[in-house]
Design a protein around this motif. Structure first.
Motif, short mmCIF file in Angstrom:
data_model
loop_
_atom_site.label_atom_id
_atom_site.label_comp_id
_atom_site.label_asym_id
_atom_site.label_seq_id
_atom_site.Cartn_x
_atom_site.Cartn_y
_atom_site.Cartn_z
N GLU A 143 0.85 -1.20 0.00
CA GLU A 143 0.00 0.00 0.00
C GLU A 143 0.88 1.24 0.00
O GLU A 143 2.06 1.17 0.29
CB GLU A 143 -0.90 0.01 1.26
CG GLU A 143 -1.79 -1.20 1.41
CD GLU A 143 -2.85 -1.31 0.33
OE1 GLU A 143 -3.31 -0.25 -0.14
OE2 GLU A 143 -3.19 -2.44 -0.05
N PHE A 144 0.26 2.39 -0.28
CA PHE A 144 0.99 3.63 -0.19
C PHE A 144 1.50 3.83 1.23
O PHE A 144 0.81 3.50 2.20
CB PHE A 144 0.13 4.83 -0.58
CG PHE A 144 -0.10 4.97 -2.05
CD1 PHE A 144 0.78 4.48 -2.99
CD2 PHE A 144 -1.24 5.61 -2.52
CE1 PHE A 144 0.56 4.62 -4.35
CE2 PHE A 144 -1.47 5.76 -3.87
CZ PHE A 144 -0.57 5.27 -4.79
N ALA A 145 2.69 4.40 1.35
CA ALA A 145 3.29 4.64 2.66
C ALA A 145 2.52 5.71 3.43
O ALA A 145 2.56 5.75 4.64
CB ALA A 145 4.75 5.06 2.50
N GLY A 146 1.81 6.57 2.74
CA GLY A 146 1.04 7.64 3.37
C GLY A 146 0.25 8.37 2.31
O GLY A 146 0.33 8.05 1.12
N ASN A 147 -0.50 9.36 2.74
CA ASN A 147 -1.36 10.10 1.81
C ASN A 147 -0.89 11.51 1.54
O ASN A 147 -1.59 12.27 0.89
CB ASN A 147 -2.80 10.14 2.35
CG ASN A 147 -3.40 8.75 2.44
OD1 ASN A 147 -3.21 7.94 1.53
ND2 ASN A 147 -4.11 8.47 3.52
N ASP A 148 0.29 11.88 2.03
CA ASP A 148 0.79 13.24 1.84
C ASP A 148 2.05 13.20 0.98
O ASP A 148 2.72 12.17 0.87
CB ASP A 148 1.08 13.91 3.19
CG ASP A 148 2.15 13.16 3.96
OD1 ASP A 148 3.32 13.56 3.88
OD2 ASP A 148 1.81 12.15 4.63
N ILE A 149 2.39 14.33 0.37
CA ILE A 149 3.51 14.39 -0.56
C ILE A 149 4.84 14.10 0.11
O ILE A 149 5.72 13.46 -0.50
CB ILE A 149 3.54 15.74 -1.32
CG1 ILE A 149 4.53 15.70 -2.48
CG2 ILE A 149 3.83 16.90 -0.38
CD1 ILE A 149 4.21 14.69 -3.56
N VAL A 150 5.04 14.50 1.35
CA VAL A 150 6.31 14.25 2.04
C VAL A 150 6.53 12.76 2.23
O VAL A 150 7.58 12.21 1.87
CB VAL A 150 6.37 15.01 3.38
CG1 VAL A 150 7.60 14.61 4.18
CG2 VAL A 150 6.36 16.52 3.15
N THR A 151 5.56 12.08 2.78
CA THR A 151 5.68 10.63 3.01
C THR A 151 5.81 9.88 1.70
O THR A 151 6.60 8.94 1.59
CB THR A 151 4.46 10.12 3.80
OG1 THR A 151 4.32 10.89 4.99
CG2 THR A 151 4.61 8.66 4.17
N GLN A 152 5.05 10.28 0.70
CA GLN A 152 5.11 9.59 -0.59
C GLN A 152 6.44 9.83 -1.30
O GLN A 152 7.00 8.91 -1.90
CB GLN A 152 3.92 9.99 -1.47
CG GLN A 152 2.62 9.40 -0.96
CD GLN A 152 1.52 9.39 -2.00
OE1 GLN A 152 1.73 9.64 -3.18
NE2 GLN A 152 0.32 9.08 -1.55
N THR A 153 6.98 11.04 -1.20
CA THR A 153 8.30 11.31 -1.79
C THR A 153 9.35 10.45 -1.09
O THR A 153 10.20 9.83 -1.75
CB THR A 153 8.65 12.81 -1.66
OG1 THR A 153 7.69 13.57 -2.37
CG2 THR A 153 10.05 13.09 -2.18
N ARG A 154 9.31 10.42 0.23
CA ARG A 154 10.28 9.63 1.01
C ARG A 154 10.24 8.16 0.59
O ARG A 154 11.27 7.54 0.36
CB ARG A 154 9.99 9.76 2.51
CG ARG A 154 10.98 9.01 3.40
CD ARG A 154 10.65 9.16 4.89
NE ARG A 154 10.41 10.55 5.24
CZ ARG A 154 9.28 10.99 5.81
NH1 ARG A 154 8.30 10.17 6.10
NH2 ARG A 154 9.15 12.27 6.10
N GLN A 155 9.03 7.59 0.47
CA GLN A 155 8.93 6.17 0.11
C GLN A 155 9.40 5.91 -1.31
O GLN A 155 10.08 4.92 -1.57
CB GLN A 155 7.50 5.66 0.29
CG GLN A 155 7.36 4.16 0.09
CD GLN A 155 8.15 3.35 1.10
OE1 GLN A 155 8.02 3.58 2.31
NE2 GLN A 155 8.96 2.42 0.65
N SER A 156 9.05 6.80 -2.23
CA SER A 156 9.52 6.62 -3.61
C SER A 156 11.04 6.61 -3.66
O SER A 156 11.65 5.78 -4.35
CB SER A 156 8.97 7.74 -4.51
OG SER A 156 7.57 7.64 -4.63
N LEU A 157 11.68 7.51 -2.91
CA LEU A 157 13.14 7.56 -2.88
C LEU A 157 13.75 6.39 -2.12
O LEU A 157 14.83 5.90 -2.48
CB LEU A 157 13.61 8.90 -2.32
CG LEU A 157 13.38 10.07 -3.28
CD1 LEU A 157 13.54 11.40 -2.57
CD2 LEU A 157 14.30 9.98 -4.49
N LYS A 158 13.08 5.90 -1.09
CA LYS A 158 13.56 4.69 -0.41
C LYS A 158 13.53 3.51 -1.37
O LYS A 158 14.45 2.69 -1.38
CB LYS A 158 12.69 4.39 0.82
CG LYS A 158 12.99 5.24 2.02
CD LYS A 158 12.10 4.81 3.18
CE LYS A 158 12.37 5.59 4.43
NZ LYS A 158 11.47 5.17 5.54
#
Length: 126
Positions: free
Chosen positions: A41-56
Protein backbone atom coordinates in the motif's frame (compact mmCIF):
# COMPACT_ATOMS: atom_id res chain seq x y z
CA UNK A 1 25.50 -5.85 -22.04
CA UNK A 2 22.01 -5.55 -20.60
CA UNK A 3 21.22 -6.87 -17.10
CA UNK A 4 17.87 -6.79 -15.30
CA UNK A 5 18.11 -5.58 -11.70
CA UNK A 6 15.42 -6.44 -9.16
CA UNK A 7 15.08 -6.03 -5.42
CA UNK A 8 12.54 -7.75 -3.20
CA UNK A 9 12.94 -4.76 -0.87
CA UNK A 10 11.21 -2.52 -3.42
CA UNK A 11 7.76 -2.96 -4.96
CA UNK A 12 7.63 -5.35 -7.88
CA UNK A 13 6.80 -4.06 -11.33
CA UNK A 14 3.05 -3.72 -11.93
CA UNK A 15 3.34 -4.16 -15.68
CA UNK A 16 5.60 -5.40 -18.46
CA UNK A 17 8.75 -3.60 -17.32
CA UNK A 18 11.72 -4.13 -15.00
CA UNK A 19 12.51 -2.30 -11.76
CA UNK A 20 15.81 -1.38 -13.35
CA UNK A 21 18.11 -2.24 -16.24
CA UNK A 22 21.88 -1.98 -16.17
CA UNK A 23 23.44 -1.16 -19.53
CA UNK A 24 27.20 -1.02 -19.24
CA UNK A 25 28.02 1.30 -16.33
CA UNK A 26 24.59 2.95 -16.34
CA UNK A 27 21.53 1.92 -14.37
CA UNK A 28 18.06 2.99 -15.50
CA UNK A 29 15.51 2.80 -12.68
CA UNK A 30 11.84 2.74 -13.62
CA UNK A 31 9.52 5.26 -12.05
CA UNK A 32 8.88 4.44 -8.40
CA UNK A 33 5.57 5.26 -6.81
CA UNK A 34 5.30 5.36 -3.00
CA UNK A 35 4.30 1.75 -2.39
CA UNK A 36 5.65 0.26 0.82
CA UNK A 37 6.87 -3.21 -0.25
CA UNK A 38 6.01 -4.62 3.19
CA UNK A 39 2.32 -3.78 2.86
CA UNK A 40 1.74 -3.29 -0.85
CA UNK A 41 0.00 0.00 0.00
CA UNK A 42 0.99 3.63 -0.19
CA UNK A 43 3.29 4.64 2.66
CA UNK A 44 1.04 7.64 3.37
CA UNK A 45 -1.36 10.10 1.81
CA UNK A 46 0.79 13.24 1.84
CA UNK A 47 3.51 14.39 -0.56
CA UNK A 48 6.31 14.25 2.04
CA UNK A 49 5.68 10.63 3.01
CA UNK A 50 5.11 9.59 -0.59
CA UNK A 51 8.30 11.31 -1.79
CA UNK A 52 10.28 9.63 1.01
CA UNK A 53 8.93 6.17 0.11
CA UNK A 54 9.52 6.62 -3.61
CA UNK A 55 13.14 7.56 -2.88
CA UNK A 56 13.56 4.69 -0.41
CA UNK A 57 12.38 2.33 -3.15
CA UNK A 58 14.98 3.82 -5.50
CA UNK A 59 17.60 3.31 -2.76
CA UNK A 60 16.77 -0.38 -2.47
CA UNK A 61 17.10 -0.85 -6.22
CA UNK A 62 20.40 1.05 -6.22
CA UNK A 63 21.61 -1.23 -3.42
CA UNK A 64 20.67 -4.33 -5.43
CA UNK A 65 22.86 -2.98 -8.23
CA UNK A 66 25.80 -2.24 -5.89
CA UNK A 67 25.18 1.50 -6.06
CA UNK A 68 23.91 4.28 -3.82
CA UNK A 69 22.33 7.73 -4.07
CA UNK A 70 25.74 9.25 -4.78
CA UNK A 71 25.80 7.39 -8.10
CA UNK A 72 22.54 8.96 -9.34
CA UNK A 73 23.18 11.34 -12.23
CA UNK A 74 19.60 12.21 -13.30
CA UNK A 75 16.10 12.01 -11.86
CA UNK A 76 12.67 12.84 -13.17
CA UNK A 77 9.96 13.73 -10.66
CA UNK A 78 6.36 13.46 -11.79
CA UNK A 79 3.85 15.26 -9.56
CA UNK A 80 0.09 15.00 -9.47
CA UNK A 81 0.13 18.69 -8.50
CA UNK A 82 2.97 21.14 -9.09
CA UNK A 83 1.65 22.84 -5.94
CA UNK A 84 3.41 20.03 -4.04
CA UNK A 85 6.80 20.99 -5.49
CA UNK A 86 8.19 22.85 -2.46
CA UNK A 87 7.30 20.09 0.03
CA UNK A 88 8.56 17.38 -2.32
CA UNK A 89 11.78 19.33 -2.83
CA UNK A 90 12.45 19.62 0.92
CA UNK A 91 12.13 15.85 1.35
CA UNK A 92 14.09 15.12 -1.84
CA UNK A 93 16.97 17.27 -0.54
CA UNK A 94 17.42 14.86 2.39
CA UNK A 95 18.43 12.13 -0.06
CA UNK A 96 20.62 14.28 -2.34
CA UNK A 97 22.64 16.73 -0.25
CA UNK A 98 25.83 17.27 -2.28
CA UNK A 99 26.76 16.78 -5.93
CA UNK A 100 23.05 16.54 -6.67
CA UNK A 101 21.90 14.82 -9.84
CA UNK A 102 20.38 16.68 -12.77
CA UNK A 103 16.60 16.74 -12.45
CA UNK A 104 13.35 17.51 -14.22
CA UNK A 105 10.10 17.92 -12.30
CA UNK A 106 6.66 18.52 -13.71
CA UNK A 107 2.94 18.06 -13.16
CA UNK A 108 1.17 15.26 -15.00
CA UNK A 109 -2.50 14.46 -15.59
CA UNK A 110 -2.49 11.34 -13.40
CA UNK A 111 -0.11 8.79 -11.87
CA UNK A 112 -0.54 5.03 -11.37
CA UNK A 113 -2.88 4.07 -8.52
CA UNK A 114 -3.53 7.76 -7.79
CA UNK A 115 -0.05 8.41 -6.40
CA UNK A 116 0.97 12.00 -5.64
CA UNK A 117 4.52 11.44 -6.94
CA UNK A 118 6.55 9.10 -9.11
CA UNK A 119 10.33 9.32 -9.40
CA UNK A 120 12.63 7.68 -11.93
CA UNK A 121 16.42 7.74 -11.86
CA UNK A 122 19.54 7.09 -13.87
CA UNK A 123 22.75 6.13 -12.07
CA UNK A 124 26.31 5.63 -13.26
CA UNK A 125 29.24 3.82 -11.67
CA UNK A 126 32.57 2.83 -13.17
Amino acid sequence: MKQIIASSSAPGAIGPYSQAVRAGNSLYISGQIPIDPATGEFAGNDIVTQTRQSLKNIGEILKAAGMDYGDVVKTTVLLQSIGDFAEMNREYAKFFETDCPARAAFEVGALPKGALVEIEAVAYKE
